[in-house]
Design an enzyme around this catalytic site. Structure first.
Site, short mmCIF file in Angstrom:
data_model
loop_
_atom_site.label_atom_id
_atom_site.label_comp_id
_atom_site.label_asym_id
_atom_site.label_seq_id
_atom_site.Cartn_x
_atom_site.Cartn_y
_atom_site.Cartn_z
CD GLN A 73 60.41 45.80 10.10
OE1 GLN A 73 60.25 46.87 9.52
NE2 GLN A 73 60.30 45.69 11.40
CB ALA A 95 57.07 43.44 12.24
CB SER A 100 56.95 45.24 9.06
OG SER A 100 56.81 46.64 9.19
CG HIS A 102 56.56 50.42 8.86
ND1 HIS A 102 56.34 51.77 8.81
CD2 HIS A 102 56.41 50.05 10.15
CE1 HIS A 102 56.07 52.21 10.03
NE2 HIS A 102 56.11 51.19 10.86
CG ASP A 109 56.19 53.84 13.14
OD1 ASP A 109 55.08 53.29 13.14
OD2 ASP A 109 57.27 53.21 13.17
CD GLU A 155 54.36 49.17 17.61
OE1 GLU A 155 54.14 49.70 16.49
OE2 GLU A 155 55.17 48.24 17.75
CG HIS A 158 52.16 51.12 13.56
ND1 HIS A 158 53.33 50.78 12.91
CD2 HIS A 158 51.17 50.56 12.85
CE1 HIS A 158 53.04 50.03 11.84
NE2 HIS A 158 51.73 49.89 11.80
#
Length: 185
Positions: A73, A95, A100, A102, A109, A155, A158
């Protein structure tokens, strides 16, 4: 939260929250990791069911990005700052490490394999996700017009897994944010 507490996610009503306001650090570890996207088992199961259901309706859903670690990230953010030429612009969509979702294995995503970016919302895939992702435990994490609450621009790609029971409370076509749902906005 103290620095020592950041090895765990901030949790409200059983739902982990990772955001600009509620960061985790590099010590954070996901639970029950799966392949190929590094998602938690529960997230991967929901994703598989969702992709199967979409395919049955002629809709193609592909994973653009799943799990991303802390270091990855950091690399992505640095790359986007160079690409955009502006740190503030890059941080609207990307991020910082530890901020994040993720990194939790709960975020993914999604796209159709053709159209990326905000245009995802106008694709068959984007429209199907907007109407149906909640059925499989996913919510659109950064809805349009909610940047002041989420800290991120819209987004439409996401999606965040929160479980079917909680996602059903969101329902279809909602601009509700996770922060609003959990009462932390």
């Amino acid at each position: 939260r103290t620095a020592a507490q950041r090895s765990r996610a901030f949790v409200v009503d059983g739902i982990p929250v990772v955001s600009k306001k509620h960061p985790i650090d590099a010590r954070y570890r996901r639970s029950s990791v799966t392949s190929p996207y590094g998602l938690t088992r529960e997230t991967q199961r929901g994703l598989a069911r969702m992709i199967f259901a979409a395919r049955a309706k002629g809709v193609r859903i592909l994973v653009h990005s799943g799990y991303r670690g802390y270091a990855q990230q950091a690399q992505i953010l640095a790359s986007k700052i160079r690409e955009y030429g502006s740190e503030s612009l890059a941080r609207r969509y990307n991020a910082a490490p530890g901020r994040s979702e993720h990194q939790t294995g709960l975020a993914v995503d999604l796209w159709d394999g053709v159209t990326w970016g905000v245009g995802v919302r106008n694709t068959k895939t984007g429209k199907w996700l907007w109407a149906n992702a909640w059925r499989y435990g996913f919510i659109l994490r950064y809805p349009n017009g909610k940047e002041k609450i989420t800290g991120y621009a819209f987004e439409p790609w996401h999606y965040r897994y929160i479980g079917v029971a909680d996602a059903k409370r969101f329902g279809a076509n909602t601009n509700l944010t996770l922060e609003e749902y959990l009462g932390i906005a």
